[in-house]
Scaffold this active site. Sequence first.
Site, PDB file in Angstrom:
ATOM      1  N   HIS A 121       0.811  -1.224   0.000  1.00  0.00           N
ATOM      2  CA  HIS A 121       0.000   0.000   0.000  1.00  0.00           C
ATOM      3  C   HIS A 121       0.841   1.268   0.000  1.00  0.00           C
ATOM      4  CE1 HIS A 121       0.637  -1.536   4.148  1.00  0.00           C
ATOM      5  NE2 HIS A 121       1.038  -0.301   4.373  1.00  0.00           N
ATOM      6  N   GLU A 159      -6.253  -9.945  -0.370  1.00  0.00           N
ATOM      7  CA  GLU A 159      -5.254  -9.432  -1.313  1.00  0.00           C
ATOM      8  C   GLU A 159      -5.675  -8.130  -1.994  1.00  0.00           C
ATOM      9  OE1 GLU A 159      -4.323 -12.648  -4.018  1.00  0.00           O
ATOM     10  OE2 GLU A 159      -3.633 -13.939  -2.367  1.00  0.00           O
ATOM     11  N   ASP A 172      -4.565   0.327  -1.469  1.00  0.00           N
ATOM     12  CA  ASP A 172      -4.032  -0.969  -1.907  1.00  0.00           C
ATOM     13  C   ASP A 172      -3.529  -0.966  -3.356  1.00  0.00           C
ATOM     14  OD1 ASP A 172      -3.974  -3.630  -0.448  1.00  0.00           O
ATOM     15  OD2 ASP A 172      -4.638  -4.227  -2.449  1.00  0.00           O
ATOM     16  N   ARG A 201      12.999  -7.396   5.242  1.00  0.00           N
ATOM     17  CA  ARG A 201      11.802  -7.904   5.926  1.00  0.00           C
ATOM     18  C   ARG A 201      10.646  -7.314   5.136  1.00  0.00           C
ATOM     19  NH1 ARG A 201       6.908  -5.603   8.188  1.00  0.00           N
ATOM     20  NH2 ARG A 201       6.234  -6.843   9.975  1.00  0.00           N
ATOM     21  N   ASP A 203       6.773  -6.460   4.530  1.00  0.00           N
ATOM     22  CA  ASP A 203       5.530  -6.203   5.243  1.00  0.00           C
ATOM     23  C   ASP A 203       4.328  -6.786   4.493  1.00  0.00           C
ATOM     24  OD1 ASP A 203       4.404  -4.578   7.476  1.00  0.00           O
ATOM     25  OD2 ASP A 203       3.351  -3.519   5.862  1.00  0.00           O
ATOM     26  N   GLU A 227       6.424 -11.119   6.414  1.00  0.00           N
ATOM     27  CA  GLU A 227       5.463 -11.108   7.510  1.00  0.00           C
ATOM     28  C   GLU A 227       4.126 -11.637   7.003  1.00  0.00           C
ATOM     29  OE1 GLU A 227       2.628  -8.205  10.168  1.00  0.00           O
ATOM     30  OE2 GLU A 227       3.097  -7.849   8.061  1.00  0.00           O
TER      31      GLU A 227
HETATM   32  C1  ABC Z   1      -2.702   2.134  13.404  1.00  0.00           C
HETATM   33  C2  ABC Z   1      -2.454   2.679  14.794  1.00  0.00           C
HETATM   34  C3  ABC Z   1      -2.897   1.672  15.830  1.00  0.00           C
HETATM   35  C4  ABC Z   1      -4.351   1.361  15.611  1.00  0.00           C
HETATM   36  C5  ABC Z   1      -4.561   0.868  14.191  1.00  0.00           C
HETATM   37  C6  ABC Z   1      -6.032   0.667  13.892  1.00  0.00           C
HETATM   38  O1  ABC Z   1      -4.047   1.821  13.255  1.00  0.00           O
HETATM   39  O2  ABC Z   1      -1.069   2.958  14.962  1.00  0.00           O
HETATM   40  O3  ABC Z   1      -2.664   2.182  17.114  1.00  0.00           O
HETATM   41  O4  ABC Z   1      -4.751   0.362  16.522  1.00  0.00           O
HETATM   42  C7  ABC Z   1       1.203   0.156  10.508  1.00  0.00           C
HETATM   43  C8  ABC Z   1       1.573   0.809  11.832  1.00  0.00           C
HETATM   44  C9  ABC Z   1       0.443   0.656  12.822  1.00  0.00           C
HETATM   45  C10 ABC Z   1      -0.865   1.161  12.233  1.00  0.00           C
HETATM   46  C11 ABC Z   1      -1.124   0.369  10.935  1.00  0.00           C
HETATM   47  C12 ABC Z   1      -2.435   0.743  10.254  1.00  0.00           C
HETATM   48  O5  ABC Z   1      -0.036   0.618  10.040  1.00  0.00           O
HETATM   49  O6  ABC Z   1       2.735   0.170  12.335  1.00  0.00           O
HETATM   50  O7  ABC Z   1       0.758   1.383  13.992  1.00  0.00           O
HETATM   51  O8  ABC Z   1      -1.906   0.976  13.170  1.00  0.00           O
HETATM   52  O9  ABC Z   1      -2.421   2.077   9.852  1.00  0.00           O
HETATM   53  C13 ABC Z   1       2.189  -4.960   9.334  1.00  0.00           C
HETATM   54  C14 ABC Z   1       3.244  -4.217  10.164  1.00  0.00           C
HETATM   55  C15 ABC Z   1       2.567  -3.115  10.942  1.00  0.00           C
HETATM   56  C16 ABC Z   1       2.055  -2.068   9.972  1.00  0.00           C
HETATM   57  C17 ABC Z   1       1.401  -2.660   8.789  1.00  0.00           C
HETATM   58  C18 ABC Z   1       0.860  -1.750   7.788  1.00  0.00           C
HETATM   59  C19 ABC Z   1       1.466  -4.008   8.519  1.00  0.00           C
HETATM   60  O10 ABC Z   1       3.989  -5.110  10.917  1.00  0.00           O
HETATM   61  O11 ABC Z   1       3.399  -2.487  11.887  1.00  0.00           O
HETATM   62  O12 ABC Z   1       1.110  -1.239  10.708  1.00  0.00           O
HETATM   63  O13 ABC Z   1       1.968  -1.409   6.952  1.00  0.00           O
HETATM   64  C20 ABC Z   1      -2.786  -7.138   9.721  1.00  0.00           C
HETATM   65  C21 ABC Z   1      -1.811  -7.415   8.583  1.00  0.00           C
HETATM   66  C22 ABC Z   1      -0.367  -7.317   9.025  1.00  0.00           C
HETATM   67  C23 ABC Z   1      -0.112  -5.970   9.742  1.00  0.00           C
HETATM   68  C24 ABC Z   1      -1.085  -5.899  10.921  1.00  0.00           C
HETATM   69  C25 ABC Z   1      -0.918  -4.600  11.703  1.00  0.00           C
HETATM   70  O14 ABC Z   1      -2.425  -5.952  10.406  1.00  0.00           O
HETATM   71  O15 ABC Z   1      -2.075  -8.698   8.046  1.00  0.00           O
HETATM   72  O16 ABC Z   1       0.445  -7.396   7.899  1.00  0.00           O
HETATM   73  N1  ABC Z   1       1.295  -5.790  10.166  1.00  0.00           N
HETATM   74  C26 ABC Z   1      -5.757 -10.703  12.195  1.00  0.00           C
HETATM   75  C27 ABC Z   1      -5.460 -10.825  10.744  1.00  0.00           C
HETATM   76  C28 ABC Z   1      -4.117 -10.216  10.429  1.00  0.00           C
HETATM   77  C29 ABC Z   1      -4.106  -8.775  10.873  1.00  0.00           C
HETATM   78  C30 ABC Z   1      -4.429  -8.681  12.346  1.00  0.00           C
HETATM   79  C31 ABC Z   1      -4.516  -7.208  12.737  1.00  0.00           C
HETATM   80  O17 ABC Z   1      -5.686  -9.344  12.600  1.00  0.00           O
HETATM   81  O18 ABC Z   1      -5.473 -12.188  10.371  1.00  0.00           O
HETATM   82  O19 ABC Z   1      -3.885 -10.278   9.053  1.00  0.00           O
HETATM   83  O20 ABC Z   1      -2.811  -8.233  10.631  1.00  0.00           O
HETATM   84  O21 ABC Z   1      -4.639  -7.089  14.077  1.00  0.00           O
HETATM   85  C32 ABC Z   1      -5.052 -14.388  15.844  1.00  0.00           C
HETATM   86  C33 ABC Z   1      -5.540 -14.734  14.479  1.00  0.00           C
HETATM   87  C34 ABC Z   1      -4.909 -13.787  13.502  1.00  0.00           C
HETATM   88  C35 ABC Z   1      -5.311 -12.384  13.865  1.00  0.00           C
HETATM   89  C36 ABC Z   1      -4.741 -12.130  15.240  1.00  0.00           C
HETATM   90  C37 ABC Z   1      -4.962 -10.718  15.698  1.00  0.00           C
HETATM   91  O22 ABC Z   1      -5.293 -13.040  16.163  1.00  0.00           O
HETATM   92  O23 ABC Z   1      -5.135 -16.030  14.155  1.00  0.00           O
HETATM   93  O24 ABC Z   1      -5.328 -14.074  12.195  1.00  0.00           O
HETATM   94  O25 ABC Z   1      -4.805 -11.489  12.910  1.00  0.00           O
HETATM   95  O26 ABC Z   1      -5.643 -15.203  16.807  1.00  0.00           O
HETATM   96 CA    CA Z   2      -3.159  -5.873  -1.462  1.00  0.00          CA
END
Ligand code: ABC
Ligand code: CA
Length: 472
Positions: A121, A159, A172, A201, A203, A227
């Site tokens: 994105h 996706e 996206d 790494r 993302d 990731e």
């Molecule tokens: C911002 C704020 C946060 C606020 C949020 C709503 O918005 O800062 O305080 O709570 C970046 C920033 C974040 C930011 C986000 C969104 O962008 O670092 O601070 O949050 O604007 C990667 C990185 C991550 C980054 C991004 C975006 C992606 O490591 O730091 O965030 O570039 C999904 C993605 C994953 C992503 C993650 C944050 O979100 O797939 O790539 N990380 C389920 C889904 C997952 C999903 C997760 C989200 O929820 O399957 O795909 O991750 O919480 C288990 C289940 C899992 C489940 C988990 C939570 O529980 O088996 O499937 O995951 O039991």
């Molecule tokens: Ca995508």
Amino acid sequence: ASSNDWRSRSIYQLVTDRFALTDGSGPACSTGDRVYCGGTYQGIIHHLDYIQNMGFDAIWISPVVSSFEGPSAYGEAYHGYWPQDLYSLNTHFGTGQDLKALADALHKRNMYLMVDVVVNHLVSKASPPTFSSFNPLNEASDFHTKCLITDYNNQTEVEQCWLGDDNLPLVDVNTENDEIVKTYYDWIKTLVGNYSVDGIRIDTVKHVRKDFWPGFASSSGVYTIGEVLHNETSYVADYTNVLDAVLDYPTWFPLVAGFQTQFGNLSDLSRVITASQGAYKNGLFGTGSFLENHDQPRFPSLSNDTARLKNAISFPFIHDGIPIVYYGQEQGYTGGPDPANREALWFSGYAQDKDLVQHIKTMNAARKAAIAANSRFLSVPMTFPLASETTLAVSKPPMLALFTNAGVSGTASWNLAKSGFNGNTRLIDVLSCTVVTTNSDGSLVANTTDGLPQIYLPVSALPSSSNICTGK
Ligand code: ABC
Ligand code: CA
């Protein structure tokens, strides 16, 4: 550097904005405010001794490309995950010269640089987004039509719909378009080349179609670790066919749950690991093994038992993959969910006499000693001579690790019919420096009354130069 070059490494993950200031003084950093706190590449350079002294030989830094300036619904882009212009750097962290200087300083120490990269994105602080603020994709047609991901079981939606929410959508990228694909392949090649990057790494890997990744990985020319945030081995496994490796999230879930309380189940950990060893392309070799990262609440925010913490922190070091320690773990930081888990490290004064700093240093040294004594440590999968709800034994010759979730005031015993060592072998627990000897049939019985893990190496495997248990 290739996947093989990375296998013996140990990675320190840091959030560039929060690790170190250029000159030690700077603005107060209120973690919850989601604003830039002033960390820079020069700051990292000045603290490489701190990282290297703990035994790490690689660092993973935040995404480097530029984001929008100023506040959004979720604060400023201090973490780097909201790219806006692929062809310019985030100047809060320093200049291109500074980033090159960081790579040079690392390489002089025989350390590697891993850069975090975002393909899925681009992000504009306006909602709806201003496409013209993006570079080089600056038209709505360069992106998937807006729909927010709601059903994570629908892979097409995962996706092609958007992450984020209406307050701050992550726009996206249309990675189905061949020209855009080529743009990203060229971009990663140039980025890696310009800054002498040793590994990346990646993302949000599960949010881009799988067949995008092999070409991206080969264009990068370096080790790629993706990731895929998911708890199922079967889901994550397929991504090991399109990248060198993945972060081992399927193991992370039972690792945290297993050690969080005395009611955790450590046999879940061995079960998931055994399944992943069979399902991943290279088994768990080359994967990233971690207890904490910038997206998850820090372990001490979930459990305040110091013995369980030491068990959990030690585990990645005997895992088949590459251990990754998230900055602040060594200082006992306790931040909860994002944004609380991204505390400034300068609050700690970079103290090196802390118990956990010493603990991590010992675990890094023990792993290096194990590799030096027997290179098969990097190619023979770990096995589990014992796995119960409360105890776990991990054998990875020449290392044997005994874990328990009993906690500081709990007792546990490990009764191993097969320790993995010959009979009458003298073993040293690198943590307590206690020496034990296996029984003549190679069996071993060990006990604990303080809930601490025991990490054994044959006494003969300790190099004289090692700083493990010196003076004891
Ligand atoms: C911002 C704020 C946060 C606020 C949020 C709503 O918005 O800062 O305080 O709570 C970046 C920033 C974040 C930011 C986000 C969104 O962008 O670092 O601070 O949050 O604007 C990667 C990185 C991550 C980054 C991004 C975006 C992606 O490591 O730091 O965030 O570039 C999904 C993605 C994953 C992503 C993650 C944050 O979100 O797939 O790539 N990380 C389920 C889904 C997952 C999903 C997760 C989200 O929820 O399957 O795909 O991750 O919480 C288990 C289940 C899992 C489940 C988990 C939570 O529980 O088996 O499937 O995951 O039991
Ligand atoms: Ca995508």
